[in-house]
Scaffold this active site. Structure first.
Site, PDB file in Angstrom:
ATOM      1  N   ASP A  91       0.893  -1.226   0.164  1.00  0.00           N
ATOM      2  CA  ASP A  91      -0.105   0.055   0.037  1.00  0.00           C
ATOM      3  C   ASP A  91       0.833   1.220   0.029  1.00  0.00           C
ATOM      4  O   ASP A  91       0.482   2.269   0.646  1.00  0.00           O
ATOM      5  CB  ASP A  91      -1.046  -0.090   1.312  1.00  0.00           C
ATOM      6  CG  ASP A  91      -2.120   1.098   1.099  1.00  0.00           C
ATOM      7  OD1 ASP A  91      -2.240   1.693   0.129  1.00  0.00           O
ATOM      8  OD2 ASP A  91      -2.581   1.429   2.119  1.00  0.00           O
ATOM      9  N   LYS A 125       2.262   3.499  -6.092  1.00  0.00           N
ATOM     10  CA  LYS A 125       1.603   2.181  -6.789  1.00  0.00           C
ATOM     11  C   LYS A 125       2.716   2.074  -7.769  1.00  0.00           C
ATOM     12  O   LYS A 125       2.600   0.810  -8.378  1.00  0.00           O
ATOM     13  CB  LYS A 125       0.432   2.830  -7.505  1.00  0.00           C
ATOM     14  CG  LYS A 125      -0.581   3.554  -6.349  1.00  0.00           C
ATOM     15  CD  LYS A 125      -0.769   2.885  -5.071  1.00  0.00           C
ATOM     16  CE  LYS A 125      -1.436   3.514  -3.988  1.00  0.00           C
ATOM     17  NZ  LYS A 125      -1.373   2.896  -2.740  1.00  0.00           N
ATOM     18  N   ASP A 127      -3.534  -3.001  -2.161  1.00  0.00           N
ATOM     19  CA  ASP A 127      -4.593  -1.903  -2.127  1.00  0.00           C
ATOM     20  C   ASP A 127      -4.260  -1.088  -3.174  1.00  0.00           C
ATOM     21  O   ASP A 127      -3.549  -0.805  -3.987  1.00  0.00           O
ATOM     22  CB  ASP A 127      -4.627  -1.187  -0.772  1.00  0.00           C
ATOM     23  CG  ASP A 127      -5.632  -0.370  -0.477  1.00  0.00           C
ATOM     24  OD1 ASP A 127      -6.797  -0.730  -0.898  1.00  0.00           O
ATOM     25  OD2 ASP A 127      -5.860   0.531   0.523  1.00  0.00           O
ATOM     26  N   ASN A 128      -5.594  -0.087  -3.360  1.00  0.00           N
ATOM     27  CA  ASN A 128      -5.688   0.788  -4.471  1.00  0.00           C
ATOM     28  C   ASN A 128      -5.529   0.303  -5.837  1.00  0.00           C
ATOM     29  O   ASN A 128      -4.898   0.877  -6.700  1.00  0.00           O
ATOM     30  CB  ASN A 128      -4.771   1.839  -4.009  1.00  0.00           C
ATOM     31  CG  ASN A 128      -5.091   2.482  -2.917  1.00  0.00           C
ATOM     32  OD1 ASN A 128      -4.058   2.720  -2.114  1.00  0.00           O
ATOM     33  ND2 ASN A 128      -6.270   2.866  -2.576  1.00  0.00           N
ATOM     34  N   GLU A 178     -11.348   4.760   0.438  1.00  0.00           N
ATOM     35  CA  GLU A 178     -11.645   5.086   2.013  1.00  0.00           C
ATOM     36  C   GLU A 178     -12.395   6.477   2.152  1.00  0.00           C
ATOM     37  O   GLU A 178     -12.115   7.568   1.491  1.00  0.00           O
ATOM     38  CB  GLU A 178     -10.245   5.427   2.708  1.00  0.00           C
ATOM     39  CG  GLU A 178      -9.201   6.057   2.074  1.00  0.00           C
ATOM     40  CD  GLU A 178      -8.190   5.270   1.237  1.00  0.00           C
ATOM     41  OE1 GLU A 178      -7.112   5.707   0.904  1.00  0.00           O
ATOM     42  OE2 GLU A 178      -8.678   4.221   0.810  1.00  0.00           O
TER      43      GLU A 178
END
Length: 239
Positions: free
Chosen positions: A166, A169, A194-195, A224
C-alpha cells in the site's frame, strides 16, 4: 476499469490526497491524542475514533479506512499469519488494524520511506493502540527497495506468510519481483495489494493475473471514506 491516468477528474482527486499528506496526518494524530483517555490501549476504539475524524473532518486520508479495513481484518483472522510485511506504513492505521488480530508471537514489519510519517506519526499512533499491538510491530524508516534485501539478515525473516502492499503504486510490481527474487515468499504466501483501481497499479495487476505463480482475485470496495470505486487484489503465491 478507470485509473487516475485515464480520467483527469481522478487525477485531480489523487493530487488532493497527496496535498500536505504529512501535515494532515499530524493534525489527525493531535486530535486523537486529545482523546487518549478514551482510546489509549484499545485498538478498536482508536480505529473507530480515526474513522470518525476522517468522515467528519478530513476524508483525504490515505490509509485503508473502515470498509476495506473490514476486508483486511477478516483475511488476517482467517490466515493467522506469523510473519507479515507491510509496504507503506503511512499513519499506522493498517498496522494497528492487522496487528490487533494477529496471533501471539507474530511479527508485523512495516516499511515507511517518509521519516516524519514513520517517527512522528505512525510510531505514536501505534503506541496509542497499546502494548499488545505495539510489541508485535517493527517500523523501518527506509525505502522499500533498500529494506527488502535486508529482511533475512537484519530482521531474521526466512519466509513471509502475508504481505500488504500500500505504498507508491509504481513500486508495487518492482517490490513484488524483488520479494520473489530473494525467495522471501513461500507456497501459500498471501499478497494483498490496495488501491488497485484508484489510483491504480495496472502493471502490477496484469502481472499477478497472468503469472502462473499466483492465483489472484479482485475484492471490490470503495476508496477510504468515499463512494469512489476501488479494489484490493488478493494473490496467493503458488511457488
Amino acid at each position: 476499469m478507470a485509473t487516475k491516468s485515464d480520467n483527469p477528474q481522478l487525477s485531480t482527486i489523487n493530487d488532493e490526497f497527496l496535498e500536505d499528506r504529512v501535515g494532515r496526518t499530524k493534525k489527525m494524530l493531535a486530535h486523537l491524542k486529545e482523546r487518549a483517555a478514551e482510546i489509549s490501549g484499545d485498538p478498536a476504539a482508536l480505529l473507530a475514533a480515526t474513522d470518525k475524524y476522517c468522515y467528519e473532518k478530513d476524508r483525504r486520508m490515505m490509509h485503508v479506512g473502515d470498509k476495506k479495513g473490514d476486508i483486511v481484518r477478516k483475511f488476517i483472522q482467517e490466515l493467522a499469519p506469523m510473519t507479515c510485511l507491510e509496504l507503506g506504513t503511512y499513519c499506522g492505521y493498517s498496522a494497528v488494524l492487522m496487528a490487533s488480530v494477529l496471533p501471539e508471537g507474530s511479527r508485523f514489519i512495516t516499511v515507511e520511506a517518509d521519516e516524519t510519517l514513520a517517527k512522528e506519526v505512525a510510531k505514536e499512533f501505534i503506541e496509542l493502540a497499546g502494548a499488545q499491538v505495539s510489541q508485535k510491530v517493527t517500523i523501518i524508516c527506509k525505502k522499500s527497495e533498500d529494506v527488502i534485501p535486508t529482511l533475512r539478515d537484519d530482521f531474521s525473516v526466512d519466509k513471509l506468510d502475508f504481505v500488504f502492499i500500500d505504498h507508491w503504486k509504481g513500486a508495487y510490481l518492482r517490490d513484488l519481483k524483488l520479494l520473489e527474487s530473494l525467495s522471501l515468499l513461500r507456497k501459500g504466501t498471501v499478497v494483498l495489494a490496495d488501491n488497485i483501481i484508484f489510483p491504480g497499479a495496472p502493471d502490477y495487476l496484469e502481472y499477478v493475473q497472468k503469472s502462473e505463480n499466483y492465483q489472484t482475485e479482485m475484492i471490490h470496495s470503495t476508496v477510504e471514506y468515499s463512494d469512489w470505486e476501488d479494489a484490493l487484489a488478493k494473490s496467493v503465491y503458488l511457488g
